[in-house]
Design an enzyme around this catalytic site. Structure first.
Site, PDB file in Angstrom:
ATOM      1  N   VAL A   1      43.739  22.690 -25.765  1.00  0.00           N
ATOM      2  CA  VAL A   1      44.426  23.919 -25.368  1.00  0.00           C
ATOM      3  C   VAL A   1      43.435  25.030 -25.030  1.00  0.00           C
ATOM      4  O   VAL A   1      43.745  25.967 -24.289  1.00  0.00           O
ATOM      5  CB  VAL A   1      45.381  24.366 -26.502  1.00  0.00           C
ATOM      6  CG1 VAL A   1      44.596  24.844 -27.720  1.00  0.00           C
ATOM      7  CG2 VAL A   1      46.353  25.443 -26.037  1.00  0.00           C
ATOM      8  N   LYS A   2      42.222  24.927 -25.559  1.00  0.00           N
ATOM      9  CA  LYS A   2      41.235  25.999 -25.403  1.00  0.00           C
ATOM     10  C   LYS A   2      40.737  26.150 -23.972  1.00  0.00           C
ATOM     11  O   LYS A   2      40.138  27.165 -23.634  1.00  0.00           O
ATOM     12  CB  LYS A   2      40.047  25.759 -26.338  1.00  0.00           C
ATOM     13  CG  LYS A   2      40.409  25.726 -27.817  1.00  0.00           C
ATOM     14  CD  LYS A   2      40.834  27.075 -28.330  1.00  0.00           C
ATOM     15  CE  LYS A   2      40.978  27.070 -29.846  1.00  0.00           C
ATOM     16  NZ  LYS A   2      41.312  28.400 -30.387  1.00  0.00           N
ATOM     17  N   ASP A   3      40.973  25.138 -23.116  1.00  0.00           N
ATOM     18  CA  ASP A   3      40.586  25.273 -21.711  1.00  0.00           C
ATOM     19  C   ASP A   3      41.233  26.498 -21.091  1.00  0.00           C
ATOM     20  O   ASP A   3      40.631  27.209 -20.276  1.00  0.00           O
ATOM     21  CB  ASP A   3      41.021  24.041 -20.911  1.00  0.00           C
ATOM     22  CG  ASP A   3      40.215  22.804 -21.245  1.00  0.00           C
ATOM     23  OD1 ASP A   3      39.286  22.900 -22.075  1.00  0.00           O
ATOM     24  OD2 ASP A   3      40.515  21.731 -20.685  1.00  0.00           O
TER      25      ASP A   3
ATOM     26  N   ALA B   1      39.554  29.779 -22.344  1.00  0.00           N
ATOM     27  CA  ALA B   1      38.136  29.829 -21.997  1.00  0.00           C
ATOM     28  C   ALA B   1      37.953  30.350 -20.571  1.00  0.00           C
ATOM     29  O   ALA B   1      37.136  31.252 -20.315  1.00  0.00           O
ATOM     30  CB  ALA B   1      37.510  28.440 -22.144  1.00  0.00           C
TER      31      ALA B   1
END
Length: 453
Positions: free
Chosen positions: A43-45, A48
């Site tokens: 999910v951090k894509d 970021a």
């Protein structure tokens, strides 16, 4: 032709997947938002790229600059993909509790990885918060991301993840459940969903060793709640600005063991190979089942991929070492099966006390059986050796037979753990197991305690 101009354009639009077996106790429709479908497998894509683009827009990140961030691994991966496409250097500061796979993956995509100790205060100069800040000050043309307090983190999920969930459920979502770390996912999604329907309930998953649950319920930041834990990616020993507690209806805490066990169960029962925080999240859903009705639609978000945990939660030896495998231990031989192949460390009656001390230190053990030509004739315990040394400083050069205690009881491999436990007391620190063919092994209090689930 349909194609993405670069890998970053494939971020988002991850599927909702109905959970069937693992949630059979839950009287509601439970859907998993599986974020491992993002190109960086988490999910951090989303956040970021958003944080980078916002920093580019206002000049904090300049061409050819160096991106610096403290990360549990997943944000670093998202930053790395964006850095490659956009031409930046990246330094990831990571804590030593994170999996080796995460560190290797970050290096594989060009990031420099700096590893810091986990078990230190956030203000300690060795902590990954402090090291990240210091490196950003020392590195020319650097930008410190600070995902914990960077509002673009929350905004990414307000603009992307929340609307996706609302559209995919056709506005029928009643509950959103997610692990909480930096707070960006839960706060961004909650803000969007509650704007569409104020009745949507948002639950955060916390872990033991973290401050979130108690702070949400009492407003007290209790430092006594802070201690090391194994679960990765959720929980904190700080209060990130991205955690908007006013948008969260409640928290439930999940143990390290349950998080690990349910991570494996998701793979085995649903075919969904996801990471440690997903195990915590689905166990949290089960803990909250009394809050759900048959007509409810519960969405639980799975953060990342199981590939980052193959040396941990998906490794039997790692699980067994921590008592996370629910294996039935009933006999003496069960207590030592992980190290039964190792030779029994012994000392002979005519060896010097200094030899026994050397062996205790070398093998990091506390008890050693004493043997002579007839077999087991005594025992040496570190406590007794210490007491003898206090009384006589020359003891190191004396033979073992002058200081040894009585021999340890010997039991068969099939002796019950209950019987073995009764033999270990203040006068007798260990038991020997006869494995047959002249082989013996030792059982200590540590082995008994490690068997307790």
């Amino acid at each position: 032709m349909k194609y993405a101009k670069n890998i970053l354009e494939t971020i988002g639009n991850t599927p909702l997947v109905k959970l069937n077996k693992i949630t059979k106790e839950v009287d509601a429709l439970v859907l998993a938002k599986v974020e491992t479908f993002n190109p960086g497998n988490s999910v951090k894509d989303r956040m970021a790229v958003k944080m980078i683009e916002d920093a580019e827009a206002d000049g904090r990140l300049k061409p050819g600059g160096t991106i610096i961030e403290g990360t549990s691994g997943n944000t670093g991966m998202g930053l790395a993909l964006a850095a490659i496409v956009k031409g930046y250097k990246l330094i990831c500061v990571i804590s030593d509790k994170q999996s080796k796979e995460k560190m290797d993956i970050l290096r594989a995509v060009g990031a420099k990885v700096v590893v810091c100790p986990t078990d230190v205060e956030p203000t300690d100069p060795r902590s990954y918060y402090s090291v990240s800040k210091r490196l950003s000050e020392e590195t020319p043309n650097a930008w410190y991301v600070n995902q914990y307090d960077n509002p673009s983190n929350t905004l990414a999920h307000y603009e992307q993840t929340g609307p996706e969930i609302w559209e995919q459920t056709e506005g029928k979502i009643t509950h959103f459940v997610v692990g909480v770390g930096t707070g960006g996912t839960i706060s961004g999604v909650a803000k969007y969903l509650k704007e569409q329907n104020p009745n949507v309930k948002v639950w955060g998953i916390d872990t033991y060793g973290s401050v979130f649950k108690k702070y949400h319920e009492t407003g007290v930041f209790d430092e006594n709640e802070i201690y090391s834990y194994i679960t990765e990616g959720i929980g904190e020993d700080i209060l990130p600005k991205n955690v908007d507690f006013s948008l969260i209806d409640g928290f439930t805490k999940v143990t390290d063991k349950d998080a690990a066990v349910f991570t494996r169960r998701l793979a085995l029962e649903e075919g969904i190979f996801v990471g440690n925080s997903a195990g915590a999240a689905i166990k949290g859903v089960l803990q909250l089942k009394e809050n759900f009705k048959p007509e409810d639609v519960v969405v639980v978000l799975f953060h990342d991929s199981g590939s980052r945990y193959v040396g941990k939660m998906f490794n039997d030896d790692w699980m067994r070492e921590r008592g996370f495998l629910d294996e039935e231990l009933t006999k003496a031989e069960d207590l030592i099966k992980d190290h039964a192949d190792k030779p029994l460390v012994v000392v002979r009656t005519e060896e010097l006390v200094s030899h026994a001390i050397e062996r205790l230190r070398k093998y990091k053990i506390s008890q050693i059986p004493v043997i002579d030509t007839n077999g087991f004739v005594g025992s040496v315990d570190e406590t007794d050796l210490f007491r003898s040394y206090v009384e006589d400083k020359d003891i190191a050069e004396k033979p073992i037979r002058e200081v040894m205690g009585k021999p340890y009881p010997v039991v068969t491999a099939n002796t019950s753990i209950e019987e073995v436990s009764k033999l270990i007391n203040k006068d007798n620190q260990a038991v020997l197991v006869d494995l047959g063919n002249g082989r013996h092994h030792i059982i200590t209090k540590h082995d008994i305690i490690s068997s307790i689930k």
